[in-house]
Design an enzyme around this catalytic site. Structure first.
Site, short mmCIF file in Angstrom:
data_model
loop_
_atom_site.label_atom_id
_atom_site.label_comp_id
_atom_site.label_asym_id
_atom_site.label_seq_id
_atom_site.Cartn_x
_atom_site.Cartn_y
_atom_site.Cartn_z
N LYS A 146 0.85 -1.14 0.01
CA LYS A 146 -0.01 -0.15 -0.14
C LYS A 146 0.91 1.36 0.07
O LYS A 146 2.00 1.31 0.42
CB LYS A 146 -0.89 0.04 1.39
CG LYS A 146 -1.99 -1.09 1.24
CD LYS A 146 -2.90 -0.94 2.53
CE LYS A 146 -3.84 -1.81 2.44
NZ LYS A 146 -5.16 -1.59 1.60
N ARG A 178 -10.31 -11.46 2.11
CA ARG A 178 -11.02 -12.64 1.36
C ARG A 178 -10.39 -13.84 1.57
O ARG A 178 -11.01 -14.98 1.46
CB ARG A 178 -11.37 -12.31 0.18
CG ARG A 178 -10.44 -12.02 -0.88
CD ARG A 178 -10.77 -11.43 -2.18
NE ARG A 178 -10.96 -9.81 -2.12
CZ ARG A 178 -11.33 -9.00 -2.79
NH1 ARG A 178 -11.52 -9.42 -4.12
NH2 ARG A 178 -11.34 -7.76 -2.63
N1 BES Z 1 -8.26 -3.61 4.39
C1 BES Z 1 -8.35 -3.28 2.95
C2 BES Z 1 -9.61 -2.54 2.83
C3 BES Z 1 -9.71 -1.12 3.46
C4 BES Z 1 -9.29 0.00 2.52
C5 BES Z 1 -10.62 -1.10 4.37
C6 BES Z 1 -9.37 1.10 3.36
C7 BES Z 1 -10.63 0.26 5.11
C8 BES Z 1 -9.94 1.36 4.36
C9 BES Z 1 -8.36 -4.57 2.15
O1 BES Z 1 -7.53 -5.69 2.48
C10 BES Z 1 -7.60 -4.11 0.85
O2 BES Z 1 -6.66 -3.74 1.09
N2 BES Z 1 -8.77 -3.98 -0.25
C11 BES Z 1 -8.18 -3.91 -1.39
C12 BES Z 1 -8.74 -4.82 -2.38
C13 BES Z 1 -8.29 -4.63 -3.79
C14 BES Z 1 -6.93 -4.90 -3.89
C15 BES Z 1 -9.11 -5.52 -4.65
C16 BES Z 1 -8.73 -2.30 -1.61
O3 BES Z 1 -9.99 -2.01 -1.26
O4 BES Z 1 -8.34 -1.59 -2.36
MN MN Z 2 -5.39 -5.50 1.91
#
Ligand code: BES
Ligand code: MN
Ligand code: ZN
Length: 497
Positions: free
Chosen positions: A280, A354
């Protein structure tokens, strides 16, 4: 905080503080009127002088009111009487706590519960009062050295019940609310703790504490070796890059009959989500310590349920892991075999929630669940779609989804349904495995749920994406304790059937 219900006259209380409402413009509520009559018009005189218009959230302190037994009176502005609905009730209650925090009043009598709220009964007002007050008093200062945040004198609140025949129902509602508040505080503490403290092992340890405190609660914690043996290849793929071992935590609460099928709650417990190799960006990455918000809500709900001794069977499962980049970490393109036997091509290691959930969702088949509800801070897309107001709910069983939506509406901890149409499933197609773990930019919350739906075919299932509701960013950064109120409402209303 201790809450009790009583049915008493506001002018006859030897209390540190009496709290009553005033509507716009200068219209006294029933309790304020009763105080006014008992004090020879002291309240209306002040109001007439222009000190209190009744604007929503306004607070006015009165000391040494003649003929009143209380140390002080706190008048709270309630806004226009015609517009006094659920949001207004919560706002004025929050204004009351804000005012009380800054005083020495330890024992107070709250008469705001007498105010009629459109569409809601007394029980609702009592539950909301407890939750809003506890929310306003919550502070997280485990990691502040030296002086802790301002100590609050408030110890006991008597909530008034206008009609004495409602006292018993009121006391029950309050017990439920107090248990819910206790669960929410645990949920918030866990989610607020930093990733270097709140690890999968810490979550397991916290579950152990719960088991010690409540005899109706059993606990099993699977370690990585056991998960490996079972074949939980997806969950373990997430934790491969971390020094912290993953845990599958299973809390088993038996308050119902042996033959009652359990409600199973499954929580995403990523104690820190760096994104893994699909790392990230740095901005606000600290907030990814809250990525175990689903797990924290499961734990808080289990505590509340055990505290209340709800007469039903509930199993809480937490899939706990840390998502880190490392030499051993899972890479984009890696293919793993899940506990279900289906294979997954991990195209993005940041779609890890997931992956831990799918194995936990297969694992819970063994409990022959009545229904399964999973809770996860699963997608940023959910925040884009619904903001911070509502959880997204998706699932394979309409009546279960409706139960959750209704529980959300009643508790004010709202949820909103998104579609799970077959057409969306196509986005998960992989050229190399049974499915990919991402479905591209469109409908990110839905394709994440589509992924989970492939592991939940054997039972009635719903998924709550709580990415937007579990915490607040910005100045008030921190965990909210949601969706514990929704879950408690959902569970409690299942008891009555
Ligand atoms: N934990 C994150 C989702 C999230 C992001 C929750 C910001 C709260 C605030 C999750 O694991 C994630 O990173 N999801 C990705 C999925 C994508 C790679 C398909 C996302 O939401 O960007
Ligand atoms: Mn994630
Ligand atoms: Zn995550």
């Amino acid at each position: 905080m201790e809450f009790t219900v009583e049915s008493t006259h506001p002018a006859q209380q030897r209390s540190a503080c009496i709290i009553a409402g005033v509507f716009e413009r200068r219209k006294l509520s029933a309790a304020a009127k009763a105080l006014d009559e008992a004090t020879g018009g002291a309240i209306s005189a002040l109001v007439k002088r222009g000190d209190m218009d009744g604007e929503r959230g306004q607070c006015l302190w009165l000391h040494h009111v003649p003929n009143d037994l209380a140390d002080r009176i706190l008048l709270i502005g309630c806004g226009k009487e015609r517009e006094f609905g659920e949001a207004a009730f919560r706002q004025v209650t929050a204004a009351m706590v804000g005012a009380l925090r800054r005083t020495g009043a330890d024992q107070v009598h709250n008469y705001l519960t007498d105010l009629p709220v459109k569409g809601h009964d007394l029980e609702w007002k009592l539950v909301q009062s407890v939750l809003v007050v506890e929310d306003g008093l919550y502070r997280f200062d485990e990691f502040k050295s030296g002086k802790k945040s301002d100590l609050v004198a408030l110890k006991r609140m008597v909530l008034n019940v206008a009609d004495a025949k409602d006292l018993e129902a009121g006391a029950n509602a309050m017990a439920r609310a107090s248990a819910t508040a206790l669960g929410m505080a645990l949920t918030r503490d866990l989610a607020n703790r930093p990733g270097n403290v709140c690890t999968p092992t810490h979550l397991a340890e916290q579950a152990r504490q719960l088991k010690k405190a409540y005899k109706d609660l059993k606990l099993e914690v699977l370690d990585e070796e056991e998960m490996e043996k079972l074949g939980m290849g997806a969950l373990l793929a997430v934790s491969r890059g971390s020094e912290q071992p993953a845990k599958l935590i299973v809390m088993d609460y038996r308050g119902g009959k042996k033959s009652d099928k359990p409600v199973v709650l499954v929580g995403k417990g990523i104690t820190f989500d760096t994104g893994g190799i699909s790392i990230k960006p740095g901005e606000a990455m600290d907030e990814m310590k809250f990525d175990m918000g689903g797990a924290a809500a499961v734990m808080g709900t289990m505590k509340a349920v055990a505290e209340l001794r709800l007469p039903m069977n509930i199993i809480g499962v937490i899939a706990a892991a840390e998502n880190m980049p490392d030499g051993k970490a899972t890479k984009p393109g890696d293919i793993v075999t899940t506990l279900s036997g289906q294979t997954v091509e991990i195209l993005n290691t940041d779609a890890e929630g997931r992956l831990v959930l799918c194995d936990a969702l297969t694992y819970v088949e063994r409990f022959d669940p009545d229904v399964v509800v999973d809770l996860a801070t699963l997608t940023g897309a959910c925040i884009i779609a619904l903001g911070h107001q509502a959880s997204a709910v998706l699932g394979n069983h309409g009546p279960l989804i409706n139960e959750l939506l209704a529980a959300g509406r009643h508790s004010g901890d709202r949820a909103w349904e998104m579609p799970l149409w077959d057409e969306y499933q196509e986005q998960l197609k992989s050229n190399f495995a049974d499915m990919a773990n991402i479905g591209g930019r469109p409908a990110g919350t839905i394709t994440a749920a589509c992924f989970l739906s492939r592991f939940t075919k054997k039972y009635k299932w719903a998924h709550l994406d709580i990415a937007g509701v579990a915490w607040k960013s910005g100045k008030e950064k921190g965990a909210t304790g949601r969706p514990v109120p929704l879950l408690m409402q959902f569970l409690a209303s299942r008891v009555k059937d």
